[in-house]
Enzyme design. Structure first.
Site, PDB file in Angstrom:
ATOM      1  N   SER A 122       2.128  -0.425  12.483  1.00  0.00           N
ATOM      2  CA  SER A 122       3.200   0.465  13.101  1.00  0.00           C
ATOM      3  C   SER A 122       3.253   0.696  14.518  1.00  0.00           C
ATOM      4  CB  SER A 122       2.971   1.847  12.303  1.00  0.00           C
ATOM      5  OG  SER A 122       3.191   1.932  10.825  1.00  0.00           O
ATOM      6  N   GLU A 237      -2.371  -2.220   0.357  1.00  0.00           N
ATOM      7  CA  GLU A 237      -2.339  -0.873   0.890  1.00  0.00           C
ATOM      8  C   GLU A 237      -1.826   0.092  -0.126  1.00  0.00           C
ATOM      9  OE1 GLU A 237      -0.913   1.460   4.983  1.00  0.00           O
ATOM     10  OE2 GLU A 237       0.167  -0.056   4.192  1.00  0.00           O
ATOM     11  N   ASN A 358       8.721   7.331   1.203  1.00  0.00           N
ATOM     12  CA  ASN A 358       9.234   7.379  -0.293  1.00  0.00           C
ATOM     13  C   ASN A 358      10.591   6.583  -0.347  1.00  0.00           C
ATOM     14  OD1 ASN A 358       6.755   8.740  -0.648  1.00  0.00           O
ATOM     15  ND2 ASN A 358       7.943  10.698  -1.534  1.00  0.00           N
TER      16      ASN A 358
END
Length: 393
Positions: A122, A237, A358
Site C-alpha cells: 500500500s 493474506e 469490504n
C-alpha cells in the site's frame, strides 16, 4: 504418531512453555527478543511450519496436525504477533514463487523466528487500487535501485526483510508494469516511521525508500509480472487474516466474551440469542477456512473464494465489537482493565480495511465467484504514464 497422540504432546508442550493470559499487543523492542526466543523453541519442538514443505525447513505434516495444534493453542497466548505477516503472507509467497536460493536463505530463519518480515504494497495513493502504486525500481548493472513510499505496513518497525511491490515499467498498463522484490529493511536508504492509530498503539508504519539498492537475485518471479505475484500474496493474506494467522490473529474467544466478565445478566434471552449468533458465525467461518485449507493442501487453489473468507471475518469482527459494546456498556470506552476491551473494539474496523476493503471483496466475489458483470474500467489498456491516478496528477 496418530492425531490424538500428536494433540496430547502439543498440549503438554504448550502447558510447559506458553502462558494463559491476555491477548497479545505489539511487544515493543524488549518483547521482540522474547518472541524470537519463543519461536525458536516452538520450531525446535516441531510446532512451527507444521504443514510447510520439509525441504525448506517446515515439518512436512498435514493440515490435520496444523489444525490440531491450533485448537490446543486456543487457550494460550503465543507471542507470535510480529511473525504473523511472514508466516501468513510473505513465507507462503516464497514457497509458491521464490527461487531455490530464496527459499533456502529465508524460509527456515522465518519459521524459527530468527527474522521478521513485513509486506510492502500500500501507498498514500494506492490502497484498494494497489496497482496504481508509484514506488519505482530502476534496473542497474548489478540489480535495482528503488525510490518511493509505502504506508499502513504492519510490524515494519521490527522487520528484517520485506516483500516489496514496485513499478518497473510506466509504458504499459498499470497491472503489467509491476515487479516484486525481497528487500532488506536494514539497507541504507530505508526509513521506517511508526503511525499511532486510535487504539493508542503503533500497529502500522510508513516507509520511505531513498535510492535503495536491491540485488538482482532478490527479484521474485519475473520482471513486470509482479501483479501475478501480488495476487498470490493477497490470496495468502486474505486466507491468513480470516483463519487467524495474519494481523495478529483471531481467537475463538472474541472480544465479546471479554465483556461477559463485566456483566451479570447473561441469562437475558436477547443476550443469549446474540451469543448464539456469534457462535454460529464464528463456527461457520472456521469450517469454511478449514475447507479452503484442505483444498489448498490438495493442490486446489481457492482463488477468489479467499476474499469471501476475509469479508466474513471483517463482518464478524464488527459484530463482535458491537456485541461487546452492548454487553459492557460504559466500560467499553472507559479504558479500565488496561483498556484492552476498548482497544479491541477500536481496532475492529481495521479488518474491513486491511487486506482489501469490504467493498473490494464484494466486487471480487461478484466478478470472479458469481460471474456477475464487472464494473466498467477505463484504465486497463492505458499506459501508466498517461494515467491521472493516486497522488500523481
Amino acid at each position: 504418531m496418530d492425531l490424538e497422540e500428536y494433540r496430547r504432546r502439543a498440549r503438554s508442550w504448550l502447558e510447559a512453555n506458553a502462558r494463559r493470559s491476555r491477548d497479545e499487543d505489539d511487544p515493543g523492542a524488549d518483547g521482540v527478543a522474547a518472541a524470537k526466543a519463543f519461536m525458536a523453541d516452538l520450531y525446535d519442538a516441531g510446532y512451527s511450519g507444521i504443514s510447510w514443505p520439509a525441504e525448506w525447513g517446515g515439518q512436512g505434516l498435514s493440515q490435520a496436525e496444523e489444525r490440531a495444534f491450533a485448537e490446543e493453542a486456543k487457550d494460550f497466548t503465543l507471542p507470535t504477533y510480529v511473525f504473523s505477516i511472514g508466516l501468513g503472507m510473505c513465507g507462503p509467497t516464497l514457497v509458491d514463487l521464490g527461487t531455490p536460493g530464496q527459499k533456502a536463505r529465508h524460509l527456515r530463519p522465518l519459521l524459527r523466528g530468527e527474522e521478521i518480515w513485513c509486506q510492502l504494497f500500500s501507498e498514500p495513493g494506492a490502497g484498494s487500487d494497489v496497482a496504481a502504486l508509484q514506488t519505482r525500481a530502476t534496473e542497474t548493472e548489478d540489480g535495482w535501485v528503488v525510490s518511493g513510499q509505502k504506508v499502513w505496513t504492519s510490524v515494519a518497525q521490527h522487520a528484517d526483510w520485506g516483500l516489496l511491490l514496485t513499478r518497473t515499467d510506466v509504458d504499459v498498463p498499470k497491472h503489467k508494469g509491476l515487479s516484486m522484490f525481497v528487500v532488506d529493511m536494514h539497507a541504507p536508504g530505508v526509513t521506517v516511521r511508526p503511525l499511532r492509530d486510535m487504539t493508542g498503539r503503533a500497529h502500522f508504519n510508513e516507509i520511505f525508500f531513498d535510492d535503495v539498492h536491491i540485488p538482482a537475485e532478490n527479484l521474485v518471479g519475473r520482471v513486470n509480472d509482479g501483479w501475478n505475484c501480488a495476487v498470490t500474496t493477497l490470496l495468502h493474506e486474505r486466507l491468513s487474516i480470516s483463519s487467524g494467522v495474519g494481523m495478529g490473529g483471531q481467537k475463538d474467544n472474541p472480544v465479546a466474551f471479554e465483556a461477559l466478565r463485566h456483566t451479570v445478566d447473561t441469562g437475558d434471552h436477547l443476550v443469549r440469542d446474540q451469543l448464539v449468533e456469534l457462535y454460529i458465525r464464528s463456527r461457520a467461518l472456521a469450517l469454511f477456512n478449514q475447507r479452503l485449507a484442505q483444498e489448498t493442501k490438495a493442490g486446489m487453489f481457492p482463488g477468489a473464494r479467499g476474499s469471501a473468507a476475509k469479508l466474513l471475518l471483517a463482518e464478524l469482527s464488527m459484530f463482535q465489537a458491537d456485541l461487546a459494546t452492548s454487553l459492557a456498556g460504559p466500560e467499553a470506552v472507559a479504558y479500565e482493565d488496561d483498556g484492552r476491551l476498548a482497544g479491541s473494539i477500536s481496532l475492529a474496523p481495521a479488518l474491513s480495511l486491511g487486506g482489501g476493503t469490504n467493498e473490494i471483496m464484494r466486487n471480487i466475489i461478484g466478478d470472479r465467484v458469481l460471474n456477475l458483470p464487472p464494473e466498467p474500467r477505463v484504465d486497463k489498456t492505458v499506459p501508466f504514464k498517461d494515467l491521472k491516478t493516486g497522488t500523481r496528477q
